[in-house]
Write a protein that holds these residues in place. Sequence first.
Motif, PDB file in Angstrom:
ATOM      1  N   THR A  83       0.860  -1.173   0.000  1.00  0.00           N
ATOM      2  CA  THR A  83       0.000   0.000   0.000  1.00  0.00           C
ATOM      3  C   THR A  83       0.900   1.226   0.000  1.00  0.00           C
ATOM      4  OG1 THR A  83      -0.112  -0.019   2.405  1.00  0.00           O
ATOM      5  CG2 THR A  83      -1.873  -1.148   1.237  1.00  0.00           C
ATOM      6  N   GLY A  84       0.397   2.294  -0.517  1.00  0.00           N
ATOM      7  CA  GLY A  84       1.196   3.513  -0.528  1.00  0.00           C
ATOM      8  C   GLY A  84       0.863   4.362  -1.732  1.00  0.00           C
ATOM      9  N   SER A  85       1.749   5.239  -2.023  1.00  0.00           N
ATOM     10  CA  SER A  85       1.562   6.162  -3.144  1.00  0.00           C
ATOM     11  C   SER A  85       1.649   5.409  -4.470  1.00  0.00           C
ATOM     12  CB  SER A  85       2.649   7.237  -3.108  1.00  0.00           C
ATOM     13  OG  SER A  85       3.912   6.633  -3.363  1.00  0.00           O
ATOM     14  N   ALA A  86       1.265   6.095  -5.519  1.00  0.00           N
ATOM     15  CA  ALA A  86       1.359   5.497  -6.847  1.00  0.00           C
ATOM     16  C   ALA A  86       2.798   5.080  -7.149  1.00  0.00           C
ATOM     17  CB  ALA A  86       0.851   6.469  -7.905  1.00  0.00           C
ATOM     18  N   GLY A  87       3.758   5.889  -6.726  1.00  0.00           N
ATOM     19  CA  GLY A  87       5.161   5.562  -6.961  1.00  0.00           C
ATOM     20  C   GLY A  87       5.585   4.278  -6.269  1.00  0.00           C
ATOM     21  N   THR A  88       5.091   4.062  -5.071  1.00  0.00           N
ATOM     22  CA  THR A  88       5.410   2.839  -4.319  1.00  0.00           C
ATOM     23  C   THR A  88       4.856   1.614  -5.026  1.00  0.00           C
ATOM     24  OG1 THR A  88       5.419   4.040  -2.230  1.00  0.00           O
ATOM     25  CG2 THR A  88       5.073   1.671  -2.101  1.00  0.00           C
ATOM     26  N   VAL A  89       3.597   1.708  -5.449  1.00  0.00           N
ATOM     27  CA  VAL A  89       2.955   0.578  -6.123  1.00  0.00           C
ATOM     28  C   VAL A  89       3.596   0.343  -7.492  1.00  0.00           C
ATOM     29  CG1 VAL A  89       0.783  -0.296  -7.053  1.00  0.00           C
ATOM     30  CG2 VAL A  89       0.802   0.886  -4.854  1.00  0.00           C
ATOM     31  N   GLU A  90       3.860   1.411  -8.219  1.00  0.00           N
ATOM     32  CA  GLU A  90       4.480   1.277  -9.536  1.00  0.00           C
ATOM     33  C   GLU A  90       5.864   0.645  -9.438  1.00  0.00           C
ATOM     34  OE1 GLU A  90       4.271   5.219 -11.117  1.00  0.00           O
ATOM     35  OE2 GLU A  90       2.151   5.012 -11.633  1.00  0.00           O
ATOM     36  N   ALA A  91       6.641   1.007  -8.434  1.00  0.00           N
ATOM     37  CA  ALA A  91       7.967   0.409  -8.260  1.00  0.00           C
ATOM     38  C   ALA A  91       7.855  -1.094  -8.012  1.00  0.00           C
ATOM     39  CB  ALA A  91       8.704   1.084  -7.107  1.00  0.00           C
ATOM     40  N   ALA A  92       6.876  -1.502  -7.211  1.00  0.00           N
ATOM     41  CA  ALA A  92       6.670  -2.933  -6.958  1.00  0.00           C
ATOM     42  C   ALA A  92       6.259  -3.650  -8.236  1.00  0.00           C
ATOM     43  CB  ALA A  92       5.621  -3.125  -5.868  1.00  0.00           C
ATOM     44  N   LEU A  93       5.368  -3.041  -9.008  1.00  0.00           N
ATOM     45  CA  LEU A  93       4.943  -3.646 -10.275  1.00  0.00           C
ATOM     46  C   LEU A  93       6.100  -3.739 -11.266  1.00  0.00           C
ATOM     47  CD1 LEU A  93       1.445  -1.988 -10.757  1.00  0.00           C
ATOM     48  CD2 LEU A  93       1.911  -4.413 -10.320  1.00  0.00           C
ATOM     49  N   GLU A  94       6.950  -2.728 -11.283  1.00  0.00           N
ATOM     50  CA  GLU A  94       8.103  -2.749 -12.190  1.00  0.00           C
ATOM     51  C   GLU A  94       9.084  -3.849 -11.829  1.00  0.00           C
ATOM     52  OE1 GLU A  94       9.482   1.299 -12.047  1.00  0.00           O
ATOM     53  OE2 GLU A  94       7.840   1.982 -13.351  1.00  0.00           O
ATOM     54  N   SER A  95       9.285  -4.114 -10.535  1.00  0.00           N
ATOM     55  CA  SER A  95      10.193  -5.204 -10.158  1.00  0.00           C
ATOM     56  C   SER A  95       9.596  -6.551 -10.540  1.00  0.00           C
ATOM     57  CB  SER A  95      10.536  -5.152  -8.665  1.00  0.00           C
ATOM     58  OG  SER A  95       9.410  -5.450  -7.872  1.00  0.00           O
ATOM     59  N   TRP A  96       8.286  -6.676 -10.420  1.00  0.00           N
ATOM     60  CA  TRP A  96       7.588  -7.909 -10.811  1.00  0.00           C
ATOM     61  C   TRP A  96       7.672  -8.086 -12.325  1.00  0.00           C
ATOM     62  CZ3 TRP A  96       6.793 -12.159  -8.697  1.00  0.00           C
ATOM     63  CH2 TRP A  96       5.650 -12.923  -8.770  1.00  0.00           C
ATOM     64  N   GLU A  97       7.463  -7.001 -13.075  1.00  0.00           N
ATOM     65  CA  GLU A  97       7.562  -7.057 -14.530  1.00  0.00           C
ATOM     66  C   GLU A  97       8.975  -7.453 -14.965  1.00  0.00           C
ATOM     67  OE1 GLU A  97       6.647  -4.266 -18.422  1.00  0.00           O
ATOM     68  OE2 GLU A  97       7.220  -3.293 -16.542  1.00  0.00           O
ATOM     69  N   ALA A  98       9.984  -6.886 -14.349  1.00  0.00           N
ATOM     70  CA  ALA A  98      11.366  -7.214 -14.693  1.00  0.00           C
ATOM     71  C   ALA A  98      11.664  -8.693 -14.440  1.00  0.00           C
ATOM     72  CB  ALA A  98      12.326  -6.330 -13.897  1.00  0.00           C
ATOM     73  N   ALA A  99      11.150  -9.229 -13.352  1.00  0.00           N
ATOM     74  CA  ALA A  99      11.365 -10.651 -13.052  1.00  0.00           C
ATOM     75  C   ALA A  99      10.699 -11.528 -14.105  1.00  0.00           C
ATOM     76  CB  ALA A  99      10.822 -10.981 -11.666  1.00  0.00           C
ATOM     77  N   ILE A 100       9.503 -11.167 -14.554  1.00  0.00           N
ATOM     78  CA  ILE A 100       8.794 -11.950 -15.569  1.00  0.00           C
ATOM     79  C   ILE A 100       9.517 -11.869 -16.911  1.00  0.00           C
ATOM     80  CG2 ILE A 100       6.653 -12.099 -16.900  1.00  0.00           C
ATOM     81  CD1 ILE A 100       5.223 -11.142 -14.290  1.00  0.00           C
ATOM     82  N   VAL A 101       9.973 -10.690 -17.271  1.00  0.00           N
ATOM     83  CA  VAL A 101      10.716 -10.521 -18.520  1.00  0.00           C
ATOM     84  C   VAL A 101      11.983 -11.379 -18.493  1.00  0.00           C
ATOM     85  CG1 VAL A 101      12.070  -8.877 -19.880  1.00  0.00           C
ATOM     86  CG2 VAL A 101       9.776  -8.255 -19.089  1.00  0.00           C
ATOM     87  N   GLU A 102      12.727 -11.330 -17.389  1.00  0.00           N
ATOM     88  CA  GLU A 102      13.947 -12.140 -17.291  1.00  0.00           C
ATOM     89  C   GLU A 102      13.630 -13.633 -17.343  1.00  0.00           C
ATOM     90  OE1 GLU A 102      17.642 -12.942 -14.235  1.00  0.00           O
ATOM     91  OE2 GLU A 102      16.711 -10.958 -14.217  1.00  0.00           O
ATOM     92  N   LEU A 103      12.574 -14.038 -16.661  1.00  0.00           N
ATOM     93  CA  LEU A 103      12.158 -15.444 -16.674  1.00  0.00           C
ATOM     94  C   LEU A 103      11.898 -15.922 -18.085  1.00  0.00           C
ATOM     95  CD1 LEU A 103      11.091 -18.048 -15.227  1.00  0.00           C
ATOM     96  CD2 LEU A 103       8.852 -16.929 -15.253  1.00  0.00           C
ATOM     97  N   ASN A 104      11.264 -15.085 -18.883  1.00  0.00           N
ATOM     98  CA  ASN A 104      10.880 -15.472 -20.251  1.00  0.00           C
ATOM     99  C   ASN A 104      11.937 -15.149 -21.290  1.00  0.00           C
ATOM    100  OD1 ASN A 104       8.305 -16.620 -19.688  1.00  0.00           O
ATOM    101  ND2 ASN A 104       7.602 -14.554 -19.209  1.00  0.00           N
ATOM    102  N   GLY A 105      13.149 -14.802 -20.830  1.00  0.00           N
ATOM    103  CA  GLY A 105      14.260 -14.588 -21.733  1.00  0.00           C
ATOM    104  C   GLY A 105      14.199 -13.295 -22.520  1.00  0.00           C
ATOM    105  N   GLY A 106      13.471 -12.320 -21.986  1.00  0.00           N
ATOM    106  CA  GLY A 106      13.301 -11.060 -22.710  1.00  0.00           C
ATOM    107  C   GLY A 106      14.243 -10.059 -22.255  1.00  0.00           C
TER     108      GLY A 106
END
Length: 85
Positions: free
Chosen positions: A62-85
């Motif tokens: 929970t938190g500001s948009a920046g806090t949530v966006e940073a968490a989503l970006e780390s999740w996105e980066a992990a998925i991209v790396e997992l899929n070889g992107g």
Amino acid sequence: SFGDGWLPNYGGDEHFFDRVAELQARAERPIDVHVLAMPPDPRELERVRDAGVRRALHWLPTGSAGTVEAALESWEAAIVELNGG
């Protein structure tokens, strides 16, 4: 139907993976395993994928948009790396 899935919290230890394998071996039908509280780590995502987990879920802070966006970006980066992107 009932009892056709399992939603454990992710522990990351070998006991967790043993339990997933045991459940799938004992089931008389396909069992969907979804994991809650996954870390945004491509190596851990690969481990659960290889164990037959269908979906990995992650709590967002929970938190500001920046806090949530940073968490989503780390999740996105992990998925991209997992899929070889």
